[in-house]
Design a protein around this motif. Structure first.
Motif, PDB file in Angstrom:
ATOM      1  N   ASP A   7     -29.165  38.936 -60.779  1.00 16.81           N
ATOM      2  CA  ASP A   7     -28.422  40.096 -60.903  1.00 16.81           C
ATOM      3  C   ASP A   7     -28.495  41.116 -59.525  1.00 16.81           C
ATOM      4  OD1 ASP A   7     -27.624  39.330 -63.185  1.00 16.81           O
ATOM      5  OD2 ASP A   7     -29.123  40.634 -64.466  1.00 16.81           O
ATOM      6  N   ASP A   8     -29.419  40.745 -58.787  1.00 21.53           N
ATOM      7  CA  ASP A   8     -29.639  41.473 -57.509  1.00 21.53           C
ATOM      8  C   ASP A   8     -28.782  40.802 -56.191  1.00 21.53           C
ATOM      9  OD1 ASP A   8     -31.193  43.233 -58.802  1.00 21.53           O
ATOM     10  OD2 ASP A   8     -32.832  41.828 -58.330  1.00 21.53           O
ATOM     11  N   LEU A   9     -28.272  39.385 -56.444  1.00 17.92           N
ATOM     12  CA  LEU A   9     -27.474  38.773 -55.404  1.00 17.92           C
ATOM     13  C   LEU A   9     -26.251  38.815 -55.665  1.00 17.92           C
ATOM     14  CD1 LEU A   9     -30.226  35.561 -55.498  1.00 17.92           C
ATOM     15  CD2 LEU A   9     -30.327  37.887 -54.171  1.00 17.92           C
ATOM     16  N   LEU A  44     -33.570  24.683 -45.597  1.00 20.20           N
ATOM     17  CA  LEU A  44     -32.990  25.415 -44.369  1.00 20.20           C
ATOM     18  C   LEU A  44     -31.757  26.303 -45.152  1.00 20.20           C
ATOM     19  CD1 LEU A  44     -33.110  26.273 -41.465  1.00 20.20           C
ATOM     20  CD2 LEU A  44     -31.447  24.241 -41.142  1.00 20.20           C
ATOM     21  N   PHE A  45     -31.778  27.612 -45.104  1.00 20.96           N
ATOM     22  CA  PHE A  45     -30.571  28.279 -45.410  1.00 20.96           C
ATOM     23  C   PHE A  45     -30.059  28.624 -44.095  1.00 20.96           C
ATOM     24  CE2 PHE A  45     -32.865  30.745 -49.269  1.00 20.96           C
ATOM     25  CZ  PHE A  45     -32.757  29.756 -49.925  1.00 20.96           C
ATOM     26  N   ASN A  46     -28.626  28.108 -44.302  1.00 21.22           N
ATOM     27  CA  ASN A  46     -27.583  28.502 -43.069  1.00 21.22           C
ATOM     28  C   ASN A  46     -26.452  29.301 -43.539  1.00 21.22           C
ATOM     29  OD1 ASN A  46     -26.693  28.019 -40.475  1.00 21.22           O
ATOM     30  ND2 ASN A  46     -25.219  26.510 -41.246  1.00 21.22           N
ATOM     31  N   THR A  51     -25.767  37.747 -45.256  1.00 18.00           N
ATOM     32  CA  THR A  51     -25.484  37.099 -46.446  1.00 18.00           C
ATOM     33  C   THR A  51     -26.615  37.179 -47.291  1.00 18.00           C
ATOM     34  OG1 THR A  51     -26.096  35.026 -45.581  1.00 18.00           O
ATOM     35  CG2 THR A  51     -23.635  35.309 -45.426  1.00 18.00           C
ATOM     36  N   GLY A  52     -27.737  37.662 -47.083  1.00 17.81           N
ATOM     37  CA  GLY A  52     -28.759  38.026 -48.084  1.00 17.81           C
ATOM     38  C   GLY A  52     -29.866  36.761 -48.077  1.00 17.81           C
ATOM     39  N   LYS A  53     -29.927  35.965 -46.955  1.00 18.92           N
ATOM     40  CA  LYS A  53     -30.899  34.938 -47.164  1.00 18.92           C
ATOM     41  C   LYS A  53     -32.211  35.248 -47.233  1.00 18.92           C
ATOM     42  CE  LYS A  53     -29.156  33.637 -43.073  1.00 18.92           C
ATOM     43  NZ  LYS A  53     -27.891  34.310 -42.627  1.00 18.92           N
ATOM     44  N   ALA A 162     -36.105  14.252 -42.728  1.00 15.08           N
ATOM     45  CA  ALA A 162     -36.504  13.928 -43.886  1.00 15.08           C
ATOM     46  C   ALA A 162     -37.973  14.347 -44.012  1.00 15.08           C
ATOM     47  CB  ALA A 162     -36.392  12.456 -44.473  1.00 15.08           C
ATOM     48  N   GLY A 163     -38.543  15.087 -45.276  1.00 14.91           N
ATOM     49  CA  GLY A 163     -39.807  15.508 -45.311  1.00 14.91           C
ATOM     50  C   GLY A 163     -40.212  16.779 -44.842  1.00 14.91           C
ATOM     51  N   ARG A 164     -39.092  17.339 -44.248  1.00 17.52           N
ATOM     52  CA  ARG A 164     -39.462  18.517 -43.490  1.00 17.52           C
ATOM     53  C   ARG A 164     -38.419  19.620 -44.114  1.00 17.52           C
ATOM     54  NH1 ARG A 164     -40.728  16.482 -37.691  1.00 17.52           N
ATOM     55  NH2 ARG A 164     -42.653  15.592 -37.855  1.00 17.52           N
ATOM     56  N   LEU A 165     -37.618  20.271 -43.412  1.00  9.51           N
ATOM     57  CA  LEU A 165     -36.623  20.974 -43.744  1.00  9.51           C
ATOM     58  C   LEU A 165     -35.152  20.225 -43.987  1.00  9.51           C
ATOM     59  CD1 LEU A 165     -38.740  23.108 -42.958  1.00  9.51           C
ATOM     60  CD2 LEU A 165     -36.714  24.633 -42.325  1.00  9.51           C
ATOM     61  N   ASN A 166     -35.144  19.189 -44.621  1.00  9.19           N
ATOM     62  CA  ASN A 166     -33.947  18.316 -44.663  1.00  9.19           C
ATOM     63  C   ASN A 166     -32.991  18.768 -45.619  1.00  9.19           C
ATOM     64  OD1 ASN A 166     -35.868  17.464 -46.873  1.00  9.19           O
ATOM     65  ND2 ASN A 166     -34.779  15.779 -47.134  1.00  9.19           N
ATOM     66  N   ARG A 167     -33.325  19.732 -46.595  1.00  9.63           N
ATOM     67  CA  ARG A 167     -32.096  19.977 -47.377  1.00  9.63           C
ATOM     68  C   ARG A 167     -31.684  21.356 -46.914  1.00  9.63           C
ATOM     69  NH1 ARG A 167     -32.290  20.250 -53.970  1.00  9.63           N
ATOM     70  NH2 ARG A 167     -30.334  20.938 -54.149  1.00  9.63           N
ATOM     71  N   VAL A 168     -30.204  21.394 -46.704  1.00  9.06           N
ATOM     72  CA  VAL A 168     -29.431  22.611 -46.052  1.00  9.06           C
ATOM     73  C   VAL A 168     -28.811  23.182 -47.028  1.00  9.06           C
ATOM     74  CG1 VAL A 168     -27.918  23.333 -44.406  1.00  9.06           C
ATOM     75  CG2 VAL A 168     -29.377  21.685 -43.634  1.00  9.06           C
ATOM     76  N   ILE A 169     -28.880  24.315 -47.409  1.00  7.29           N
ATOM     77  CA  ILE A 169     -28.374  25.156 -48.370  1.00  7.29           C
ATOM     78  C   ILE A 169     -27.210  26.291 -47.561  1.00  7.29           C
ATOM     79  CG2 ILE A 169     -28.043  26.596 -50.495  1.00  7.29           C
ATOM     80  CD1 ILE A 169     -30.620  25.312 -51.163  1.00  7.29           C
ATOM     81  N   GLU A 170     -25.923  26.007 -47.644  1.00  9.54           N
ATOM     82  CA  GLU A 170     -25.206  26.945 -47.123  1.00  9.54           C
ATOM     83  C   GLU A 170     -25.025  28.221 -47.644  1.00  9.54           C
ATOM     84  OE1 GLU A 170     -23.732  26.633 -44.189  1.00  9.54           O
ATOM     85  OE2 GLU A 170     -24.485  24.664 -43.887  1.00  9.54           O
ATOM     86  N   ILE A 171     -25.238  29.303 -47.149  1.00  6.40           N
ATOM     87  CA  ILE A 171     -25.044  30.525 -47.636  1.00  6.40           C
ATOM     88  C   ILE A 171     -24.219  31.316 -47.166  1.00  6.40           C
ATOM     89  CG2 ILE A 171     -26.375  32.972 -48.220  1.00  6.40           C
ATOM     90  CD1 ILE A 171     -27.804  30.308 -49.529  1.00  6.40           C
ATOM     91  N   PRO A 172     -22.610  31.283 -47.806  1.00  2.00           N
ATOM     92  CA  PRO A 172     -21.687  31.891 -47.344  1.00  2.00           C
ATOM     93  C   PRO A 172     -21.418  33.291 -47.631  1.00  2.00           C
ATOM     94  CG  PRO A 172     -20.967  30.804 -49.620  1.00  2.00           C
ATOM     95  CD  PRO A 172     -22.586  30.565 -49.070  1.00  2.00           C
ATOM     96  N   LEU A 173     -20.681  34.074 -46.929  1.00  2.00           N
ATOM     97  CA  LEU A 173     -20.454  35.495 -47.243  1.00  2.00           C
ATOM     98  C   LEU A 173     -19.807  35.552 -48.355  1.00  2.00           C
ATOM     99  CD1 LEU A 173     -18.814  36.582 -43.889  1.00  2.00           C
ATOM    100  CD2 LEU A 173     -20.860  37.343 -44.914  1.00  2.00           C
ATOM    101  N   PRO A 174     -20.236  36.682 -49.270  1.00  2.00           N
ATOM    102  CA  PRO A 174     -19.805  36.890 -50.819  1.00  2.00           C
ATOM    103  C   PRO A 174     -18.041  37.103 -50.592  1.00  2.00           C
ATOM    104  CG  PRO A 174     -21.188  38.715 -49.930  1.00  2.00           C
ATOM    105  CD  PRO A 174     -21.181  37.431 -48.665  1.00  2.00           C
ATOM    106  N   THR A 175     -17.476  36.922 -51.622  1.00  2.00           N
ATOM    107  CA  THR A 175     -16.182  37.149 -51.725  1.00  2.00           C
ATOM    108  C   THR A 175     -15.742  38.713 -52.164  1.00  2.00           C
ATOM    109  OG1 THR A 175     -15.937  36.641 -53.950  1.00  2.00           O
ATOM    110  CG2 THR A 175     -15.710  34.804 -52.556  1.00  2.00           C
ATOM    111  N   LEU A 176     -14.809  39.213 -51.869  1.00  2.00           N
ATOM    112  CA  LEU A 176     -14.501  40.652 -52.124  1.00  2.00           C
ATOM    113  C   LEU A 176     -14.574  40.797 -53.595  1.00  2.00           C
ATOM    114  CD1 LEU A 176     -13.664  43.460 -51.247  1.00  2.00           C
ATOM    115  CD2 LEU A 176     -11.454  42.727 -51.530  1.00  2.00           C
ATOM    116  N   ASP A 177     -14.318  39.948 -54.394  1.00  2.00           N
ATOM    117  CA  ASP A 177     -14.131  40.215 -55.894  1.00  2.00           C
ATOM    118  C   ASP A 177     -15.866  40.091 -56.096  1.00  2.00           C
ATOM    119  OD1 ASP A 177     -13.399  40.056 -58.388  1.00  2.00           O
ATOM    120  OD2 ASP A 177     -14.088  38.125 -58.625  1.00  2.00           O
TER     121      ASP A 177
END
Length: 182
Positions: A7-9, A44-46, A51-53, A162-177
């Motif tokens: 709820d905070d995000l 890795l958060f990109n 965007t609140g990473k 692989a085995g390090r920071l191989n998973r990248v999760i995109e953190i986009p800008l929040p929508t206006l809504d």
């Protein structure tokens, strides 16, 4: 750490679903191993600035029930030879003593910048030491790394393999809504 919940995000459902899959793995590592799922050593958060990473990383730690450590480059990097590596090792040792834990590295591109050809520099040595710590030269079971950047293209490939920071999760800008709902 402060308690942070969904709820905070202000994040989209796709991002939330992807984060929940990571949280479930971190919450129940024995279940993941039972089904042959490899636990991520790091993520890795990109996304763009603002965007609140950092807040999202805190929420992941809170919801997975993990301790939260922050790696701040200005507290690690020293002008004295070998001191930066020693500081980095101390942080990983503290996280290990308090595992399960997450080490959050904001602006990881400043520590894990793509290495250049030629002579190794002090920053290259620090990156090599970070890679060794993530790989478990220190027994780092139960210690996970979340890196955040707005310039994933600058992060060294060795850190993203692989085995390090191989998973990248995109953190986009929040929508206006989404922003208006909060």
């Amino acid at each position: 750490i402060e308690s942070v919940a969904w709820d905070d995000l202000v994040i989209g459902q796709d991002t939330k679903d992807e984060l929940m899959s990571v949280i479930n793995l971190l919450k129940n590592p024995q279940n993941a191993k039972q089904y042959g799922i490899a636990l991520p050593k790091g993520i890795l958060f990109n996304g763009p600035p603002g965007t609140g990473k950092t807040t999202i990383a805190k929420a992941v730690a809170t919801m997975a029930g993990l301790n939260f450590f922050v790696l701040r480059a200005n507290e690690i990097v020293s002008k004295w030879v070998g001191e930066s590596e020693k500081n980095l090792t101390k942080l990983f040792e503290a996280a290990q003593r308090n595992s399960p834990a997450i080490i959050f590295v904001d602006e990881i591109d400043s520590l894990g910048k793509r290495r250049s050809e030629g002579n190794a520099s002090h920053s290259d040595n620090l990156l090599n030491h970070l890679l060794q710590l993530i790989d478990g030269v220190l027994k780092a079971d139960g210690v996970y790394v979340i890196g955040a950047t707005n310039r994933a293209d600058l992060v060294d490939e060795a850190l993203r393999r692989a085995g390090r920071l191989n998973r990248v999760i995109e953190i986009p800008l929040p929508t206006l809504d989404a922003r208006e709902r909060l």
